[in-house]
Design a protein around this motif. Structure first.
Motif, PDB file in Angstrom:
ATOM      1  N   GLN A 204      -3.922  -7.664   8.102  1.00 11.37           N
ATOM      2  CA  GLN A 204      -4.440  -8.630   7.140  1.00 11.37           C
ATOM      3  C   GLN A 204      -4.182  -8.099   5.752  1.00 11.37           C
ATOM      4  O   GLN A 204      -4.178  -6.898   5.524  1.00 11.37           O
ATOM      5  CB  GLN A 204      -5.943  -8.836   7.342  1.00 11.37           C
ATOM      6  CG  GLN A 204      -6.278  -9.388   8.701  1.00 11.37           C
ATOM      7  CD  GLN A 204      -7.767  -9.382   8.963  1.00 11.37           C
ATOM      8  OE1 GLN A 204      -8.542  -8.910   8.154  1.00 11.37           O
ATOM      9  NE2 GLN A 204      -8.156  -9.903  10.105  1.00 11.37           N
ATOM     10  N   GLY A 205      -3.973  -8.982   4.819  1.00 10.44           N
ATOM     11  CA  GLY A 205      -3.786  -8.552   3.442  1.00 10.44           C
ATOM     12  C   GLY A 205      -2.886  -9.474   2.660  1.00 10.44           C
ATOM     13  O   GLY A 205      -2.853 -10.674   2.885  1.00 10.44           O
ATOM     14  N   VAL A 206      -2.131  -8.891   1.742  1.00 11.13           N
ATOM     15  CA  VAL A 206      -1.305  -9.659   0.816  1.00 11.13           C
ATOM     16  C   VAL A 206      -0.150 -10.317   1.570  1.00 11.13           C
ATOM     17  O   VAL A 206       0.623  -9.643   2.240  1.00 11.13           O
ATOM     18  CB  VAL A 206      -0.753  -8.755  -0.313  1.00 11.13           C
ATOM     19  CG1 VAL A 206       0.130  -9.540  -1.257  1.00 11.13           C
ATOM     20  CG2 VAL A 206      -1.898  -8.092  -1.072  1.00 11.13           C
ATOM     21  N   PRO A 207      -0.020 -11.643   1.481  1.00  9.90           N
ATOM     22  CA  PRO A 207       1.090 -12.311   2.158  1.00  9.90           C
ATOM     23  C   PRO A 207       2.404 -12.051   1.432  1.00  9.90           C
ATOM     24  O   PRO A 207       2.421 -11.774   0.230  1.00  9.90           O
ATOM     25  CB  PRO A 207       0.715 -13.796   2.079  1.00  9.90           C
ATOM     26  CG  PRO A 207      -0.171 -13.897   0.891  1.00  9.90           C
ATOM     27  CD  PRO A 207      -0.890 -12.584   0.776  1.00  9.90           C
TER      28      PRO A 207
ATOM     29  N   LEU B  36      -1.119 -11.000  -6.653  1.00  8.84           N
ATOM     30  CA  LEU B  36      -2.490 -10.511  -6.639  1.00  8.84           C
ATOM     31  C   LEU B  36      -3.436 -11.409  -7.424  1.00  8.84           C
ATOM     32  O   LEU B  36      -4.585 -11.612  -7.026  1.00  8.84           O
ATOM     33  CB  LEU B  36      -2.563  -9.085  -7.186  1.00  8.84           C
ATOM     34  CG  LEU B  36      -1.910  -8.005  -6.321  1.00  8.84           C
ATOM     35  CD1 LEU B  36      -2.004  -6.653  -7.003  1.00  8.84           C
ATOM     36  CD2 LEU B  36      -2.551  -7.957  -4.951  1.00  8.84           C
ATOM     37  N   ASP B  37      -2.964 -11.962  -8.521  1.00  7.85           N
ATOM     38  CA  ASP B  37      -3.805 -12.782  -9.379  1.00  7.85           C
ATOM     39  C   ASP B  37      -4.359 -14.008  -8.650  1.00  7.85           C
ATOM     40  O   ASP B  37      -5.420 -14.513  -8.991  1.00  7.85           O
ATOM     41  CB  ASP B  37      -3.001 -13.217 -10.615  1.00  7.85           C
ATOM     42  CG  ASP B  37      -3.860 -13.921 -11.640  1.00  7.85           C
ATOM     43  OD1 ASP B  37      -5.036 -13.521 -11.800  1.00  7.85           O
ATOM     44  OD2 ASP B  37      -3.367 -14.863 -12.276  1.00  7.85           O
TER      45      ASP B  37
ATOM     46  N   ALA C  26      -6.230  -5.801   2.238  1.00  4.43           N
ATOM     47  CA  ALA C  26      -4.898  -5.244   1.988  1.00  4.43           C
ATOM     48  C   ALA C  26      -4.993  -3.784   1.552  1.00  4.43           C
ATOM     49  O   ALA C  26      -4.180  -2.950   1.961  1.00  4.43           O
ATOM     50  CB  ALA C  26      -4.175  -6.065   0.922  1.00  4.43           C
ATOM     51  N   LEU C  27      -5.975  -3.456   0.735  1.00  5.96           N
ATOM     52  CA  LEU C  27      -6.135  -2.089   0.269  1.00  5.96           C
ATOM     53  C   LEU C  27      -6.529  -1.167   1.423  1.00  5.96           C
ATOM     54  O   LEU C  27      -5.997  -0.060   1.560  1.00  5.96           O
ATOM     55  CB  LEU C  27      -7.173  -2.032  -0.854  1.00  5.96           C
ATOM     56  CG  LEU C  27      -7.266  -0.706  -1.604  1.00  5.96           C
ATOM     57  CD1 LEU C  27      -5.937  -0.368  -2.275  1.00  5.96           C
ATOM     58  CD2 LEU C  27      -8.373  -0.767  -2.629  1.00  5.96           C
ATOM     59  N   ARG C  28      -7.419  -1.631   2.279  1.00  5.20           N
ATOM     60  CA  ARG C  28      -7.846  -0.817   3.431  1.00  5.20           C
ATOM     61  C   ARG C  28      -6.693  -0.611   4.422  1.00  5.20           C
ATOM     62  O   ARG C  28      -6.623   0.406   5.088  1.00  5.20           O
ATOM     63  CB  ARG C  28      -9.022  -1.479   4.144  1.00  5.20           C
ATOM     64  CG  ARG C  28     -10.343  -1.312   3.428  1.00  5.20           C
ATOM     65  CD  ARG C  28     -11.524  -1.711   4.306  1.00  5.20           C
ATOM     66  NE  ARG C  28     -11.387  -3.024   4.908  1.00  5.20           N
ATOM     67  CZ  ARG C  28     -11.737  -4.169   4.348  1.00  5.20           C
ATOM     68  NH1 ARG C  28     -12.256  -4.170   3.150  1.00  5.20           N
ATOM     69  NH2 ARG C  28     -11.578  -5.314   4.983  1.00  5.20           N
TER      70      ARG C  28
END
Length: 196
Positions: free
Chosen positions: A170-173, A178-179, A189-191
Motif C-alpha cells: 500500500q502507498g503512493v500509486p 504527494l500533494d 507508503a512511508l512505513r
C-alpha cells in the motif's frame, strides 16, 4: 412500449451502480433509439445470463458452470490463493494479468455494525481450502478500509502457522503526486518504504 414501461426501465437502470436517474434516462433513451443494434441484443444477453450465471462452488467467482474457468484451468499455480472481497476485485486482478494462482472470493468483509461475521462470508471455506489444496501462500488482497483490515487480521489469526500470509503493498500509486494524497496513504507508503 408504454410510458409506464419506459419509466419502469429507467427506475430499474437507476438502481445500477454508477447510474442515477438522469444517467439511467439517457441510457434508456439511447437504447430505445438503437433498438435493433443495442436494446434487443442487450435484452437477449441479460436473459441468457439470468439463466446461466452461477457462483463457482470452489472460489466464489461468477461463471456459467459450477466450477469457473479459472479454477478449471490446469495451468494456474496451485500453491497460492489470492483472497479478495468480491468478484469485481477478482476481475480487476485478472485484468492486471500478473497473478497466475487461484482465487478465493469472501463475499464482503467482516462488519460488526452490519452484523456480518465469519459465517456470513466464505472464511470457513477458505480455511478448508488451505488444508485440502495444500496451499503454501495466502495473499490477502483486501481493501485498505477498517473492515478490510479487520477481515485481514481475522483471517491471519485463523491461518496462523499453517501457511505463509502476505498482503498487497500500500502507498503512493504510480504517477501519484504527494500533494494530492491523503495522510493515511502517505503514512502507509512511508512505513512500506524499501531500499533503492
Amino acid at each position: 412500449m408504454s410510458s409506464n414501461d419506459l419509466e419502469n426501465l429507467i427506475d430499474l437502470m437507476a438502481r445500477l451502480p454508477g447510474l442515477g436517474p438522469r444517467s439511467a434516462r439517457r441510457a434508456v433513451l439511447h437504447l430505445v433509439r438503437k433498438r435493433a443494434l443495442l436494446l434487443t441484443p442487450l435484452s437477449d444477453a441479460m436473459q441468457q445470463v439470468a439463466v446461466t450465471a452461477r457462483e463457482c462452488l470452489n472460489c466464489g467467482n461468477i461463471g456459467t458452470s459450477d466450477i469457473c474457468d479459472l479454477c478449471a484451468d490446469d495451468t494456474r499455480a496451485t500453491g497460492e490463493i489470492c483472497v479478495v472481497e468480491d468478484v469485481a476485485d477478482l476481475w480487476a486482478m485478472e485484468r492486471a494479468g500478473v497473478f497466475k494462482g487461484r482465487y478465493h472470493v469472501l463475499g464482503g468483509t467482516l462488519s460488526a455494525l452490519d452484523g456480518i461475521g465469519p459465517e456470513e462470508l466464505s472464511i470457513p471455506r477458505l480455511v478448508d481450502r488451505v488444508t485440502s489444496e495444500a496451499i503454501t501462500e495466502v495473499i490477502l488482497a483486501l481493501n485498505a478500509t477498517v473492515d478490510g483490515q479487520t477481515t485481514a487480521h481475522y483471517i491471519a489469526d485463523q491461518l496462523e502457522g499453517q501457511v505463509r500470509l502476505t498482503s498487497l503493498a500500500q502507498g503512493v500509486p504510480i504517477g501519484g503526486e504527494l500533494d494530492y494524497l491523503d495522510e493515511g496513504t502517505i503514512s502507509a507508503a512511508l512505513r512500506a518504504r524499501k531500499s533503492i
